[in-house]
Structures are given as C-alpha cells and as structure tokens.
Design a protein around this motif. Structure first.
Motif, PDB file in Angstrom:
ATOM      1  N   ALA A   1      -1.236   7.554   5.595  1.00 16.07           N
ATOM      2  CA  ALA A   1      -2.144   7.183   7.132  1.00 16.07           C
ATOM      3  C   ALA A   1      -3.533   7.448   5.900  1.00 16.07           C
ATOM      4  CB  ALA A   1      -1.585   8.380   7.764  1.00 16.07           C
ATOM      5  N   SER A   2      -3.879   7.604   5.829  1.00 17.88           N
ATOM      6  CA  SER A   2      -5.455   8.261   5.587  1.00 17.88           C
ATOM      7  C   SER A   2      -5.562   6.339   4.350  1.00 17.88           C
ATOM      8  CB  SER A   2      -6.159   9.364   4.891  1.00 17.88           C
ATOM      9  OG  SER A   2      -7.107   8.702   4.966  1.00 17.88           O
ATOM     10  N   GLN A   3      -5.164   7.195   4.055  1.00 14.21           N
ATOM     11  CA  GLN A   3      -5.707   5.370   2.769  1.00 14.21           C
ATOM     12  C   GLN A   3      -4.993   4.111   3.095  1.00 14.21           C
ATOM     13  OE1 GLN A   3      -3.507   6.111  -0.714  1.00 14.21           O
ATOM     14  NE2 GLN A   3      -4.428   7.408  -1.348  1.00 14.21           N
ATOM     15  N   ILE A   4      -3.927   4.172   3.993  1.00 12.58           N
ATOM     16  CA  ILE A   4      -3.828   2.638   4.943  1.00 12.58           C
ATOM     17  C   ILE A   4      -4.504   2.231   5.714  1.00 12.58           C
ATOM     18  CG2 ILE A   4      -1.762   1.874   6.184  1.00 12.58           C
ATOM     19  CD1 ILE A   4       0.664   3.016   4.693  1.00 12.58           C
ATOM     20  N   GLY A   5      -5.339   3.656   6.383  1.00 13.77           N
ATOM     21  CA  GLY A   5      -6.394   2.897   7.394  1.00 13.77           C
ATOM     22  C   GLY A   5      -7.336   2.362   7.156  1.00 13.77           C
ATOM     23  N   ALA A   6      -7.623   3.266   5.609  1.00 15.08           N
ATOM     24  CA  ALA A   6      -8.777   2.632   4.661  1.00 15.08           C
ATOM     25  C   ALA A   6      -9.153   0.990   4.722  1.00 15.08           C
ATOM     26  CB  ALA A   6      -9.742   3.850   4.075  1.00 15.08           C
TER      27      ALA A   6
ATOM     28  N   LEU B   1       3.503  17.871   4.759  1.00 15.23           N
ATOM     29  CA  LEU B   1       2.579  16.880   5.792  1.00 15.23           C
ATOM     30  C   LEU B   1       1.677  16.046   4.498  1.00 15.23           C
ATOM     31  CD1 LEU B   1       1.950  19.385   8.500  1.00 15.23           C
ATOM     32  CD2 LEU B   1       4.098  16.362   8.175  1.00 15.23           C
ATOM     33  N   GLY B   2       1.131  17.136   3.941  1.00 17.23           N
ATOM     34  CA  GLY B   2      -0.047  16.393   2.999  1.00 17.23           C
ATOM     35  C   GLY B   2       0.316  14.837   2.549  1.00 17.23           C
TER      36      GLY B   2
ATOM     37  N   TYR C   1       1.050  -0.958  -0.082  1.00 18.88           N
ATOM     38  CA  TYR C   1       0.572   0.085  -0.318  1.00 18.88           C
ATOM     39  C   TYR C   1       1.074   1.039  -0.489  1.00 18.88           C
ATOM     40  CZ  TYR C   1      -4.245  -2.376   0.744  1.00 18.88           C
ATOM     41  OH  TYR C   1      -5.614  -3.014   0.510  1.00 18.88           O
ATOM     42  N   GLU C   2       2.207   1.513   0.885  1.00 19.75           N
ATOM     43  CA  GLU C   2       2.859   2.811   0.712  1.00 19.75           C
ATOM     44  C   GLU C   2       3.188   2.823  -0.437  1.00 19.75           C
ATOM     45  OE1 GLU C   2       5.116   1.632   4.610  1.00 19.75           O
ATOM     46  OE2 GLU C   2       4.343   2.083   5.344  1.00 19.75           O
TER      47      GLU C   2
END
Length: 564
Positions: free
Chosen positions: A387-392, A380-381, A363-364
């Motif tokens: 982080a958001s995509q890995i959490g989803a 930071l974007g 994913y990363e």
C-alpha cells in the motif's frame, strides 16, 4: 447791327463774331455809339453763358471777347483825352470856344502832353488790333466737343451689347453663380438647365438695360450735335466735321436701337433651351465645373497613356491592399491538434494522484514478486509495504502530471497564446498595409499628386514669365562690384578719383593757356589801337546818320485807322 437774343453759347459767339468782323471792316473810328453798344451787348450775351461747366476753349473765347471790349472802351476814353489835350494846346477849353489864356510855356507843355497822349492812343490802337487774331484763333478752336463733354464719343456699352448678343446667338453657357463651388457629381441636369436658363434670361435683361442707356445717351448727343450745327453760320468751315459727327452718331444710334429691341424681345419672349441645345449646354456647364486637376489628368493621359494606366493600376492595388480583410494565419489541423493536446493535459491534471488499473496491477505484481523473492509473504507487513509503495507511485504520477501541464502552459502553444499571437500578427500586417497605402497617397505617383505637380510646374513657369516682364530692382548700394548687379556698386574712392581728374583737367587747361598767351599778346600788338578802332566806328556811324536824315530810322508816325 442789332440781333435777336441768342439761346445758346454757340449762337452768342456767332453773333459777336459777325458784329466784330463788321467793326473790322468799317474801322473803329467809323463806329457809331449804337454800333459800339451792340458790340458790348453781344459780348455781354456771351458772358451770360459763363459757368463752371464750360470747356477751356469756351472760357478762352470769353476772356478774349472781354479783352477786346475793354480795349475798345480804353480807346474811346483815350481818344476823348487826346481831343481835349489838342484843344488845350490851341489855348482852348474843352468846349472848343473858350480861351484858356495860357502862357507860351504852358502852351508848349500842353503840346508835349498832346504828343504823349497821342502815343498812348496809338498803343491802344495796336492793342486792339492784336486782339482780333487772338479772338479769331480761339473761335476756330471752339468745336462740338466744347458744347458738351463726350459729344461724338460712342458709349462704351455699345461693344458690350453687341458681343453679348453674339455670345447668346452662339449658345454660350452663362452661369448665375448658384452652383459655384460644387462638383459635377453634386448637381443634376435639371439644376444645370435651370441655372443656365436663369442666367441667359438675366443676360438678356442686362443687355436690354445697357441698350436703353446707350440709346438715351446717343439721342442726347445727336440732339446737341444738330443744335451746334444749326447754330454755326452757313459758311463756317467747321460744319463739314460736325456733319460727319452727326452722321456717325445717327448710325450708332440706329444700331443701338436695333440691338436694344432684339434684347428686349428675347427677354420678354424668352424660350428655355431644350433638345440638342440643352444637351450641349449641360455638357459645357459640366466641363466648367471640372477641377483643374481633372483637366491636368486628361493632359497626362494624352501625353503618356501607358504611364497613366500603370499609375491607375497601382492605385487600385493599394486600395485593395488597404481594404481587403486578412485571411487565417493557421490551419485547421494545427488548431485541432492544439485543442487535443490542451484537453489531454487538462484531463491528466484532473486525475491528480490516481493511478490506472493496469498501472496499479503492474505495481502490485512487481511489489509482490520482490516480497516473494525475499520470503516476505506472511503477516501484515507485505500488505502495508504494498500500500505504501502504490501510494508513493500515485504521488509521483500527480507531480508528473502537474509538471506536464506547467510545461504545456509555458510552451506558448496554448489556445490563448495562439490567439494573442494571431491577433498581434494581424494587427501588424494591417498597420503595414495601411502605412503603405498612406505613403502611396501622400507622396506616391497617384493621379492627384501627378496633377498637382503638373499644375505647380505650369504655375511656376507663369510666375517666372511675369517676374521676367517686371522691371528689375537694383536694391541697395554696395561697396563691392557685382556682375549680377553692376549698377548698385559705389566706389568708396570716388571722391579722391574725381579730385585727381579735376586736377588733371586743370593742369591741361593751364598748359594750354600759358602756351597760347604769348601768341595772343603778339597778335594784339599787331592790331590797331583802341583809339583808332573807335575812330573808324564813329566814322561809320556818321555816314549812317547822313543816309538816315532827315526822317531818321522810323520817320514820322502814321495815324492809321483801326482794323484796316
């Protein structure tokens, strides 16, 4: 004519018979008062033995003797009356010397009365004469059986004693009834031997008691028969038959005493059965304990051995089917695979939204490559987006894991579902097996069913035979003819038919009477007149009167002595 006082009815009858025969020879006119008193005394001696226990023949003898003595008394009384009336006809009193002074008419009346009394005397003489053959006939009918009931008849127990001893000599098995109702498998040989020995000893005791009673009875009969024989006159024709009876009773008594002594010795010195005799007795006893169905099975085996063995094999198969436990319904490989899948699904469900290291790197790398391509690599974007995509992606993995677990639970291949399914299958198979075995026992060709059917068939044949030997009942009457029961039919028009038949018969008789009446009238006119016929008959009677004169048909009466 005086005799000693009799001690039995037979002696009393014999004494009277002897005195009565003497009076027949001498004639009653020649009997003195002493002789007549002896006759009455002998008759009274016979009547002294009268009782309710006497036989019909004995009572008839007493009645005939009483009739004879009453006739003698009446004859003596009438003879005195005739003597007195004879003197009166001679104008004399009863003393034979004093004159009565009767007139002519009175003397004529006295002579008429004398004739009447003489006729009465002759009738009494005839009556007394007729008592002799009646008495003689009743005396000849008096025999040994009249002395005591049953004399000359062998006791019924004699045959029982003889057959009982014969059965014991032949090693017949007796039973006391103590083992009644038990099966052969429920009793031991010792119990059987004890029962047999007890029954045999009791049988010896019973035969000994019966023999004692029979011996006592026969001894009494022999004594009575010998006494009757001694009481008969030496020339009596009945002595030969009585002697035969005495000889027969004596022979029966000897045989009964012999059998009784044998039974007594066997009872008092009883030896229990042993050895081969005991073995044979036990075998016979066990055979008697066998059920009727067991004997019927032997018949079936004898009739068709192959069918018997086939049925026996079927019974063993159904027994094995109902008692053998069921084997496993799945393989070990299947259960191992089920457990592995179930465990893996459980492990994935425990991970929740966690993503593995390799999946995270994938994913990363994908997210970073996309940012680099767009020039978004500073600040930071990019980190926040990554982080958001890995959490989803973790949440999606979690939902996928829950869906897979739910799908596995609903598939029916879990351990619990497989256990329940296996349990239901086993229960169904066991019920099917038990039902098949139960059906075979209830209505199938089992040994018991075959034996019961054969016994029922034999019993039915016996019942049909007994029913056929009984008289058939016609039942109630019916108004409809039936070939099966013709005697129960009653014609409702029977009365009308009977009236028609009666009218037909009457018309036939009327025609016959009318057709013959003319012929009868003609025949009568040709016969002699009634007056002429009467004249001929009267002439014939007159000629008979001439032939019969002067004594008439019967002539003068003759005096005749008594018992010529």
């Amino acid at each position: 004519m005086a005799v000693a006082k009799p001690t039995s009815f037979t002696q009393a009858v014999t004494n009277f018979s002897d005195i009565f025969k003497t009076s027949q020879t001498a004639g009653v006119d020649n009997l003195s008062k002493t002789d007549q008193a002896a006759i009455k005394a002998a008759a009274r001696a016979v009547r002294d033995f009268d009782s309710k226990d006497l036989s019909a023949s004995a009572k008839q003898i007493i009645a005939n003797i009483t009739e004879a003595t009453d006739a003698i008394d009446a004859l003596n009384s009438q003879r005195k009356t005739v003597d007195i009336q004879n003197l009166r006809a001679q104008n004399l009193d009863a003393d034979g010397a004093t004159s009565l002074g009767l007139s002519g008419k009175e003397r004529e009346a006295a002579r008429g009365r004398l004739t009447t009394e003489q006729d009465t005397l002759r009738r009494l003489q005839d009556t007394l004469v007729n008592t002799a053959p009646k008495l003689e006939e009743s005396l000849t009918r008096f025999g040994l059986s009249d002395v005591a009931a049953g004399v000359g008849q062998a006791p019924k127990t004699l045959g029982r004693i003889d057959t009982g001893l014969e059965a014991l000599r032949g090693d017949r098995v007796f039973q006391t009834g103590n083992l009644l109702g038990r099966l052969g498998s429920q009793v031991t040989d010792d119990q059987i031997l004890n029962d047999i020995n007890t029954a045999r000893k009791n049988e010896y005791k019973s035969l000994y008691d019966l023999g004692t009673a029979a011996t006592t009875d026969l001894q009494s009969q022999v004594s009575q028969a010998n006494q009757f024989l001694a009481d008969l006159p030496p020339t009596d024709p009945r002595r030969a038959d009585v002697q035969k009876t005495v000889d027969s009773l004596t022979s029966q008594l000897s045989e009964a005493q012999k059998d009784t002594l044998e039974a007594k010795n066997l009872f008092e010195n009883y030896q229990p059965v042993s050895g081969e005799q005991a073995t044979g007795a036990i075998t016979q006893f066990r055979e008697s304990l066998r059920l009727p169905e067991q004997r019927t099975l032997d018949q079936i085996r004898e009739i068709d051995p192959q069918a018997f063995e086939t049925i026996k094999g079927l019974g063993q198969q159904f027994q094995q089917l109902a008692t053998t436990p069921l084997g496993p319904t799945t393989t070990q490989q299947t259960e191992d695979l089920r457990n592995t899948i179930e465990q893996e699904a459980l492990n994935q469900l425990r991970l929740g939204s966690t993503i593995g290291e390799e999946e995270r790197r994938g994913y990363e790398q994908s997210i970073r490559a996309a940012q680099t391509a767009r020039g978004n690599i500073f600040g930071l974007g990019p980190a926040v987006q990554e982080a958001s995509q890995i959490g989803a992606a973790g949440e999606q993995r979690k939902l996928a894991r829950y869906g897979a677990a739910a799908s596995f639970l609903g598939s029916g291949e879990t351990t619990g579902a497989a256990t329940a399914r296996d349990l239901g299958l086993r229960n169904a198979l066991e019920q099917s097996r038990l039902g098949a075995a139960q059906g075979f026992i209830a209505g199938g060709p089992t040994m018991y069913n075959l034996a019961s059917q054969r016994l029922g068939s034999q019993q039915g044949m016996l019942n049909n035979y007994l029913a056929a030997s009984q008289p058939q009942q016609t039942g109630g009457f019916q108004a409809t003819p039936s070939a099966a029961n013709p005697y129960a039919y009653v014609n409702p028009n029977a009365g009308f038919v009977g009236a028609q038949n009666a009218a037909s018969i009457y018309n036939t008789l009327a025609d016959y009477a009318s057709s013959t009446y003319g012929a009868q009238v003609g025949a009568i006119s040709r016969q002699q007149s009634g007056a002429q016929q009467f004249a001929d008959i009267a002439g014939g009677v007159a000629s008979l009167g001439k032939v019969a004169a002067p004594g008439g048909f019967f002539g003068a009466p003759s005096s005749g002595a008594f018992f010529r």
